[in-house]
Motif scaffolding. Structure first.
Motif, PDB file in Angstrom:
ATOM      1  N   ARG A  92       0.842  -1.203   0.000  1.00 27.69           N
ATOM      2  CA  ARG A  92       0.000   0.000   0.000  1.00 27.69           C
ATOM      3  C   ARG A  92       0.867   1.239   0.000  1.00 27.69           C
ATOM      4  O   ARG A  92       1.878   1.300   0.676  1.00 27.69           O
ATOM      5  CB  ARG A  92      -0.865   0.032   1.244  1.00 27.69           C
ATOM      6  CG  ARG A  92      -2.133  -0.676   1.112  1.00 27.69           C
ATOM      7  CD  ARG A  92      -3.024  -0.431   2.318  1.00 27.69           C
ATOM      8  NE  ARG A  92      -3.937  -1.530   2.435  1.00 27.69           N
ATOM      9  CZ  ARG A  92      -4.999  -1.692   1.662  1.00 27.69           C
ATOM     10  NH1 ARG A  92      -5.265  -0.796   0.746  1.00 27.69           N
ATOM     11  NH2 ARG A  92      -5.777  -2.729   1.800  1.00 27.69           N
ATOM     12  N   GLU A  93       0.408   2.199  -0.767  1.00 29.19           N
ATOM     13  CA  GLU A  93       1.024   3.516  -0.748  1.00 29.19           C
ATOM     14  C   GLU A  93      -0.132   4.505  -0.677  1.00 29.19           C
ATOM     15  O   GLU A  93      -0.743   4.835  -1.693  1.00 29.19           O
ATOM     16  CB  GLU A  93       1.858   3.727  -2.016  1.00 29.19           C
ATOM     17  CG  GLU A  93       2.748   4.940  -1.966  1.00 29.19           C
ATOM     18  CD  GLU A  93       3.663   4.998  -3.172  1.00 29.19           C
ATOM     19  OE1 GLU A  93       3.428   5.895  -4.015  1.00 29.19           O
ATOM     20  OE2 GLU A  93       4.571   4.163  -3.272  1.00 29.19           O
ATOM     21  N   GLY A  94      -0.468   4.922   0.523  1.00 29.13           N
ATOM     22  CA  GLY A  94      -1.663   5.745   0.724  1.00 29.13           C
ATOM     23  C   GLY A  94      -2.898   4.909   0.412  1.00 29.13           C
ATOM     24  O   GLY A  94      -3.084   3.831   0.952  1.00 29.13           O
ATOM     25  N   LYS A  95      -3.726   5.397  -0.497  1.00 24.71           N
ATOM     26  CA  LYS A  95      -4.928   4.661  -0.901  1.00 24.71           C
ATOM     27  C   LYS A  95      -4.654   3.712  -2.061  1.00 24.71           C
ATOM     28  O   LYS A  95      -5.499   2.907  -2.417  1.00 24.71           O
ATOM     29  CB  LYS A  95      -6.035   5.636  -1.299  1.00 24.71           C
ATOM     30  CG  LYS A  95      -6.578   6.421  -0.129  1.00 24.71           C
ATOM     31  CD  LYS A  95      -7.744   7.282  -0.556  1.00 24.71           C
ATOM     32  CE  LYS A  95      -8.312   8.021   0.641  1.00 24.71           C
ATOM     33  NZ  LYS A  95      -9.505   8.780   0.297  1.00 24.71           N
ATOM     34  N   GLN A  96      -3.478   3.829  -2.650  1.00 25.46           N
ATOM     35  CA  GLN A  96      -3.122   3.019  -3.810  1.00 25.46           C
ATOM     36  C   GLN A  96      -2.505   1.689  -3.373  1.00 25.46           C
ATOM     37  O   GLN A  96      -1.720   1.642  -2.419  1.00 25.46           O
ATOM     38  CB  GLN A  96      -2.110   3.804  -4.664  1.00 25.46           C
ATOM     39  CG  GLN A  96      -1.938   3.284  -6.042  1.00 25.46           C
ATOM     40  CD  GLN A  96      -3.094   3.659  -6.946  1.00 25.46           C
ATOM     41  OE1 GLN A  96      -4.255   3.633  -6.573  1.00 25.46           O
ATOM     42  NE2 GLN A  96      -2.783   3.996  -8.160  1.00 25.46           N
ATOM     43  N   VAL A  97      -2.883   0.601  -4.067  1.00 22.70           N
ATOM     44  CA  VAL A  97      -2.319  -0.712  -3.796  1.00 22.70           C
ATOM     45  C   VAL A  97      -1.592  -1.173  -5.049  1.00 22.70           C
ATOM     46  O   VAL A  97      -2.157  -1.147  -6.148  1.00 22.70           O
ATOM     47  CB  VAL A  97      -3.430  -1.733  -3.418  1.00 22.70           C
ATOM     48  CG1 VAL A  97      -2.843  -3.106  -3.166  1.00 22.70           C
ATOM     49  CG2 VAL A  97      -4.200  -1.246  -2.196  1.00 22.70           C
ATOM     50  N   TYR A  98      -0.345  -1.585  -4.874  1.00 22.81           N
ATOM     51  CA  TYR A  98       0.478  -2.053  -5.984  1.00 22.81           C
ATOM     52  C   TYR A  98       0.733  -3.544  -5.840  1.00 22.81           C
ATOM     53  O   TYR A  98       1.049  -4.018  -4.748  1.00 22.81           O
ATOM     54  CB  TYR A  98       1.814  -1.301  -6.011  1.00 22.81           C
ATOM     55  CG  TYR A  98       1.660   0.150  -6.362  1.00 22.81           C
ATOM     56  CD1 TYR A  98       1.655   0.551  -7.691  1.00 22.81           C
ATOM     57  CD2 TYR A  98       1.503   1.112  -5.372  1.00 22.81           C
ATOM     58  CE1 TYR A  98       1.504   1.887  -8.025  1.00 22.81           C
ATOM     59  CE2 TYR A  98       1.356   2.448  -5.699  1.00 22.81           C
ATOM     60  CZ  TYR A  98       1.355   2.825  -7.027  1.00 22.81           C
ATOM     61  OH  TYR A  98       1.196   4.144  -7.368  1.00 22.81           O
ATOM     62  N   TYR A  99       0.607  -4.261  -6.945  1.00 27.90           N
ATOM     63  CA  TYR A  99       0.799  -5.709  -6.963  1.00 27.90           C
ATOM     64  C   TYR A  99       2.079  -6.056  -7.701  1.00 27.90           C
ATOM     65  O   TYR A  99       2.493  -5.355  -8.615  1.00 27.90           O
ATOM     66  CB  TYR A  99      -0.396  -6.397  -7.623  1.00 27.90           C
ATOM     67  CG  TYR A  99      -1.606  -6.395  -6.742  1.00 27.90           C
ATOM     68  CD1 TYR A  99      -1.852  -7.468  -5.892  1.00 27.90           C
ATOM     69  CD2 TYR A  99      -2.470  -5.312  -6.722  1.00 27.90           C
ATOM     70  CE1 TYR A  99      -2.959  -7.464  -5.047  1.00 27.90           C
ATOM     71  CE2 TYR A  99      -3.579  -5.300  -5.887  1.00 27.90           C
ATOM     72  CZ  TYR A  99      -3.810  -6.373  -5.053  1.00 27.90           C
ATOM     73  OH  TYR A  99      -4.884  -6.362  -4.218  1.00 27.90           O
ATOM     74  N   ARG A 100       2.667  -7.183  -7.312  1.00 28.54           N
ATOM     75  CA  ARG A 100       3.858  -7.722  -7.950  1.00 28.54           C
ATOM     76  C   ARG A 100       3.801  -9.244  -7.821  1.00 28.54           C
ATOM     77  O   ARG A 100       3.006  -9.771  -7.032  1.00 28.54           O
ATOM     78  CB  ARG A 100       5.120  -7.181  -7.279  1.00 28.54           C
ATOM     79  CG  ARG A 100       5.281  -7.646  -5.847  1.00 28.54           C
ATOM     80  CD  ARG A 100       6.447  -6.982  -5.117  1.00 28.54           C
ATOM     81  NE  ARG A 100       6.523  -7.423  -3.742  1.00 28.54           N
ATOM     82  CZ  ARG A 100       5.780  -6.971  -2.743  1.00 28.54           C
ATOM     83  NH1 ARG A 100       4.867  -6.040  -2.970  1.00 28.54           N
ATOM     84  NH2 ARG A 100       5.926  -7.432  -1.522  1.00 28.54           N
ATOM     85  N   LEU A 101       4.639  -9.938  -8.590  1.00 32.42           N
ATOM     86  CA  LEU A 101       4.742 -11.384  -8.429  1.00 32.42           C
ATOM     87  C   LEU A 101       5.278 -11.672  -7.031  1.00 32.42           C
ATOM     88  O   LEU A 101       6.122 -10.934  -6.513  1.00 32.42           O
ATOM     89  CB  LEU A 101       5.679 -11.985  -9.472  1.00 32.42           C
ATOM     90  CG  LEU A 101       5.244 -11.861 -10.934  1.00 32.42           C
ATOM     91  CD1 LEU A 101       6.249 -12.569 -11.828  1.00 32.42           C
ATOM     92  CD2 LEU A 101       3.844 -12.408 -11.160  1.00 32.42           C
TER      93      LEU A 101
END
Length: 122
Positions: A92-101
């Motif tokens: 999570r970065e603030g309200k943003q969610v980042y996905y990765r393998l």
């Protein structure tokens, strides 16, 4: 058109081979986990998501939705399944969610699947 079937012409057991194969089988819990992992890979949309993450390294849900051409809601649902199978991780970065393998094993699985799919049938 006749379909050939591979069957034993003679009923014969090879005890050494059977025992070697039996000894090599993992426990039931590992078999169940591996089956769930392969089931999670068995969907073209989920494969596209994973391949996009492999190429980009990290993407948010909106980016992934744009890339694969489905709704944000549909991507979220697919990502939930991929998280449950431990194929993706997120931050999570603030309200943003980042996905990765999740790890290098996932990239290796994808590579192997693509290589196998691209092989010429003989």
């Amino acid at each position: 058109m006749q379909v050939s079937r591979a069957v034993c012409g003679v009923y014969e057991i090879h005890p050494e081979r059977v025992e070697r194969a039996r000894a090599a089988l993992p426990g039931e819990a590992v078999l169940q986990e591996a089956s769930l992992l392969l089931k999670a890979l068995a969907d073209p949309t989920r494969m596209r998501l994973l391949l996009a993450l492999r190429a980009a390294g990290e993407l948010c849900v909106c980016d992934l939705a744009l890339l694969v051409g489905v709704s944000v809601s549909a991507v979220s649902h697919q990502l939930r399944l991929l998280r449950q199978a431990r194929l993706v991780a997120f931050r999570r970065e603030g309200k943003q969610v980042y996905y990765r393998l999740a790890d290098a094993h996932v990239a290796q699985l994808l590579e192997g699947a693509l290589e196998h799919a691209e092989e010429k049938k003989t």
